[in-house]
Write a protein that holds these residues in place. Structure first.
Motif, short mmCIF file in Angstrom:
data_model
loop_
_atom_site.label_atom_id
_atom_site.label_comp_id
_atom_site.label_asym_id
_atom_site.label_seq_id
_atom_site.Cartn_x
_atom_site.Cartn_y
_atom_site.Cartn_z
N LEU A 1 14.72 -0.95 -1.48
CA LEU A 1 14.55 -2.34 -1.05
C LEU A 1 14.26 -2.46 0.45
CD1 LEU A 1 17.48 -3.95 -3.09
CD2 LEU A 1 15.03 -4.08 -3.59
N ALA A 2 14.30 -1.34 1.16
CA ALA A 2 14.22 -1.39 2.62
C ALA A 2 13.02 -0.63 3.17
CB ALA A 2 15.50 -0.80 3.22
N GLU B 1 12.48 -2.03 -8.29
CA GLU B 1 13.53 -1.35 -7.55
C GLU B 1 14.79 -1.30 -8.42
OE1 GLU B 1 10.99 -3.69 -4.65
OE2 GLU B 1 12.04 -4.16 -6.49
N ALA C 1 14.51 -5.60 4.92
CA ALA C 1 14.01 -5.73 3.55
C ALA C 1 12.50 -5.55 3.48
CB ALA C 1 14.39 -7.09 2.97
N ARG C 2 12.07 -4.79 2.51
CA ARG C 2 10.64 -4.60 2.28
C ARG C 2 9.98 -5.94 1.97
NH1 ARG C 2 8.10 -0.57 -2.30
NH2 ARG C 2 9.40 -1.84 -3.66
N SER C 3 10.68 -6.81 1.27
CA SER C 3 10.13 -8.14 0.96
C SER C 3 9.91 -8.96 2.23
CB SER C 3 11.04 -8.89 -0.01
OG SER C 3 12.33 -9.06 0.55
#
Length: 139
Positions: free
Chosen positions: A35-36, A122, A57-59
């Protein structure tokens, strides 16, 4: 299977007096922290002369490539004509550092990270699942 993705890239630290300092940054993504994303800065740029890694966060990275994102210690926003650059603001008690990246480099890195772990695929840790479970009545 553990996979680490690293992409060296150039960036520019934007100073309060509108000067720019070229800085090499390594973009890192690992399958064990899906997620990172991580920005790794060289030791010479830090106050204590040690390598510095910012993890977020990747988002948040994905959102920041198309519009302002983030409310906490890491904030991103498109910059320049046609959003050709992206500014990452890193907030600490000591102050704020603004680092400008080429958006194409960040997009390429993000795309490569999705080849390692697809968006939305994920794995969620069992402990997180348990933490989100409804509490039984009377508990």
């Amino acid at each position: 299977m553990y996979i680490a993705l690293e992409q060296p890239t150039g960036a520019h630290l934007l100073t309060p007096d509108d000067e720019e300092v070229a800085v090499p940054v390594t973009l890192r993504y690992t399958s064990d922290d899906p997620l990172a994303v991580h920005l790794v800065f060289p030791a010479w740029i830090s106050l204590d002369d040690e390598e510095v890694t910012w993890t977020f966060a990747r988002s948040l990275l994905e959102e920041g490539l198309s519009g302002p994102s983030g409310l906490g210690t890491v904030r991103l926003r498109p910059h320049g004509p046609s959003h050709s650059r992206t500014v990452v603001e890193l907030h600490t008690p000591e102050g704020t550092a603004a680092v400008r990246f080429d958006t194409t480099a960040l997009r390429r890195f993000l795309t490569r990270s999705y080849e390692v772990t697809e968006r939305g695929a994920e794995p969620v840790e069992p402990a997180l699942d348990q933490g989100c479970a409804p509490v039984p009545k009377g508990a």
